[in-house]
Motif scaffolding. Structure first.
Motif, PDB file in Angstrom:
ATOM      1  N   CYS A 273      -3.875  -3.691  -2.042  1.00 26.16           N
ATOM      2  CA  CYS A 273      -2.778  -2.996  -1.357  1.00 26.16           C
ATOM      3  C   CYS A 273      -2.293  -3.788  -0.140  1.00 26.16           C
ATOM      4  CB  CYS A 273      -3.245  -1.607  -0.920  1.00 26.16           C
ATOM      5  SG  CYS A 273      -2.002  -0.759   0.064  1.00 26.16           S
TER       6      CYS A 273
ATOM      7  N   PHE B 114      -0.494  -2.758   2.182  1.00 31.49           N
ATOM      8  CA  PHE B 114      -0.301  -1.894   3.344  1.00 31.49           C
ATOM      9  C   PHE B 114      -1.625  -1.474   3.994  1.00 31.49           C
ATOM     10  CE2 PHE B 114       3.971  -0.159   1.472  1.00 31.49           C
ATOM     11  CZ  PHE B 114       4.538  -1.427   1.634  1.00 31.49           C
ATOM     12  N   CYS B 115      -2.759  -1.768   3.340  1.00 36.27           N
ATOM     13  CA  CYS B 115      -4.047  -1.395   3.921  1.00 36.27           C
ATOM     14  C   CYS B 115      -4.398  -2.329   5.085  1.00 36.27           C
ATOM     15  CB  CYS B 115      -5.137  -1.445   2.849  1.00 36.27           C
ATOM     16  SG  CYS B 115      -5.320   0.113   1.929  1.00 36.27           S
TER      17      CYS B 115
ATOM     18  N   HIS C 104       0.403   3.606  -1.190  1.00 34.73           N
ATOM     19  CA  HIS C 104       0.013   3.764   0.216  1.00 34.73           C
ATOM     20  C   HIS C 104       1.156   4.453   0.977  1.00 34.73           C
ATOM     21  CE1 HIS C 104      -2.640   2.140   3.556  1.00 34.73           C
ATOM     22  NE2 HIS C 104      -1.689   2.809   4.180  1.00 34.73           N
TER      23      HIS C 104
ATOM     24  N   HIS D 168      -5.392   4.801   2.722  1.00 33.37           N
ATOM     25  CA  HIS D 168      -4.629   4.622   1.486  1.00 33.37           C
ATOM     26  C   HIS D 168      -4.226   5.958   0.838  1.00 33.37           C
ATOM     27  CE1 HIS D 168      -3.538   1.791  -1.765  1.00 33.37           C
ATOM     28  NE2 HIS D 168      -3.944   2.700  -2.631  1.00 33.37           N
TER      29      HIS D 168
HETATM   30 ZN   LIG Z   1      -3.331   0.864   0.959  1.00 35.93          ZN
END
Ligand SMILES: [Zn+2]
Length: 327
Positions: free
Chosen positions: A38, A40-41, A155, A105
Motif C-alpha cells: 500500500c 498510503f501506509c 486505504h 489501513h
Molecule cells: Zn494502507
C-alpha cells in the motif's frame, strides 16, 4: 500526456479528458493492494509524490496531502480558454490532490472519531491554501469508498479538485441560490434546513452545529446530507466546532449506512459556492451517496435519477440502524 476540460455545447456539461487516466482502473476487490504494497501506509511515503501538508500527532503524521500521481488537472498548466464557435475547451490547469486520511489501513468509520476529525481538518486547510490560487474558480472535496464508488486504493483517502471554470452543475446551484435570495430575500440552504427540521420526517440526528438528514429529492437511495446551521461558502470556511461536529456526524452516518446497505461503496462530496461568489449563495454541505445502482439510459436521456427508496423510508431505516450501532 495531454489534458483538456471541454464543454458539451448542447448540454453545458463539462468533461475532463486526461490521457494518463486510461491506465488507471479501480482494482477489483481481490486485486486490492494489501498493507505490504500500500503506497498510503506509513513507511511508504516515498511511493507517493512529496507531502504538501500534514497533520501530526506525537511526532508522526496522522493525515497528509500530496499531488495526485495521475492528476485530472495540474497547477503547472497555463490557463487558457479556447472558444471556436460553439466549442469551448480550457487547458488542463487545475488542482488535484490526494489526502491520506489516517495511518491505519482499515476503514475510517471503524477508527476513533479523532481520525475523521484530523482528516477533515486537513481537508479544510488544503482548501484554504488552494484558495490563494485565484485561477481556480471551484474547489471541491470528495472521497470514494469502495471500488464501486471509484476508489483505486482501499486505504482511507479523500481528494480535492480545483477547476478553472465553474462547471454546469455548480453554476446551476449558484444561480438557484441567487434567484431564491433575489425573490425572497432569504438564504436557500437555511430555508431547506429549517423546512426539514420543521417537518422532521427526514431528520436523522443533530451533532453540535451539524444536522444529518435524508434530502427531500435524493439522487441516490439512502443519500444523506450533513448540513451546518450557519451558511458559509465552502468547507474551507468551516469553524473548528463545525469540523468536529462534521467528523462525529460523518462517522455516525457512514456506520448507519454500512448497516443498512450491507457495506455498499459510497461517495462523499462537500459541495459549496464557486470561489469569490456571494457568500449568501450556495452554502457548503456534505452529501453521502451509497452506490447501490448503476445509472442507465433514463439518467442519460433526461438527467432524471430513478430509484425505489423514498427518503422518509430511508430516514426511518437509518434511524433504526443508528439505534443498533455499537460504536
Ligand atoms: Zn494502507
Amino acid at each position: 500526456v495531454s489534458r483538456e476540460l471541454r464543454r458539451d455545447p448542447l448540454s453545458g456539461d463539462d468533461v475532463i479528458i486526461a490521457t494518463e487516466r486510461v491506465v488507471e482502473r479501480p482494482p477489483s476487490p481481490e486485486h486490492a493492494l494489501g498493507r505490504e504494497q500500500c503506497p498510503f501506509c506509513p513507511g511508504h511515503e516515498s511511493h507517493t509524490p512529496p507531502t504538501i501538508q500534514a497533520i501530526e500527532r506525537d511526532g508522526r503524521w496522522v493525515a497528509r496531502a500530496f499531488a495526485n500521481r495521475r492528476p485530472a488537472l495540474v497547477v503547472e498548466d497555463p490557463f487558457r480558454i479556447d472558444v471556436d464557435g460553439p466549442f469551448q475547451a480550457a487547458t488542463g490547469l487545475g488542482a488535484h490532490e490526494v489526502l491520506v486520511e489516517c495511518p491505519d489501513h482499515g476503514a475510517l468509520h471503524h477508527q476513533p472519531v479523532e481520525r475523521t476529525a484530523d482528516a477533515l481538518d486537513l481537508a479544510r486547510r488544503r482548501l484554504h491554501d488552494l484558495r490563494g490560487d485565484r485561477r481556480l474558480r471551484v474547489l471541491q472535496w470528495y472521497r470514494n469508498h469502495g471500488s464501486a464508488a471509484g476508489a483505486s486504493q482501499p486505504h482511507p483517502h479523500a481528494q480535492i479538485v480545483g477547476l478553472p471554470v465553474v462547471p454546469g452543475r455548480v453554476g446551476r446551484m449558484a444561480t438557484r441560490a441567487r434567484d431564491w435570495l433575489d425573490r425572497t430575500g432569504r438564504v436557500l440552504l437555511r430555508d431547506v434546513l429549517e423546512g426539514e427540521v420543521r417537518d422532521g420526517r427526514r431528520i436523522l440526528f443533530r451533532e453540535g452545529p451539524i444536522t444529518a438528514l435524508c434530502p427531500f429529492a435524493p439522487r441516490h437511495p439512502y443519500e444523506v446530507w450533513l448540513v451546518p446551521s450557519e451558511v458559509r461558502p465552502g468547507l474551507a470556511d468551516a469553524t473548528d466546532e463545525e469540523v468536529e461536529g462534521l467528523a462525529v456526524a460523518m462517522r455516525r452516518a457512514v456506520r448507519a449506512l454500512a448497516l443498512v446497505t450491507a457495506d455498499a461503496a459510497y461517495n462523499a462530496v462537500a459541495l459549496g459556492a464557486p470561489e469569490g461568489e456571494d457568500p449568501r449563495g450556495i452554502g457548503w454541505h456534505l452529501r453521502l451517496s451509497p452506490r447501490l445502482l448503476t445509472t442507465a439510459g433514463l439518467e442519460d436521456a433526461t438527467g432524471v435519477a430513478l430509484h425505489a427508496v423514498f427518503p422518509e423510508d430511508a430516514a426511518s431505516d437509518l434511524r433504526d440502524a443508528l439505534g443498533r450501532d455499537q460504536p
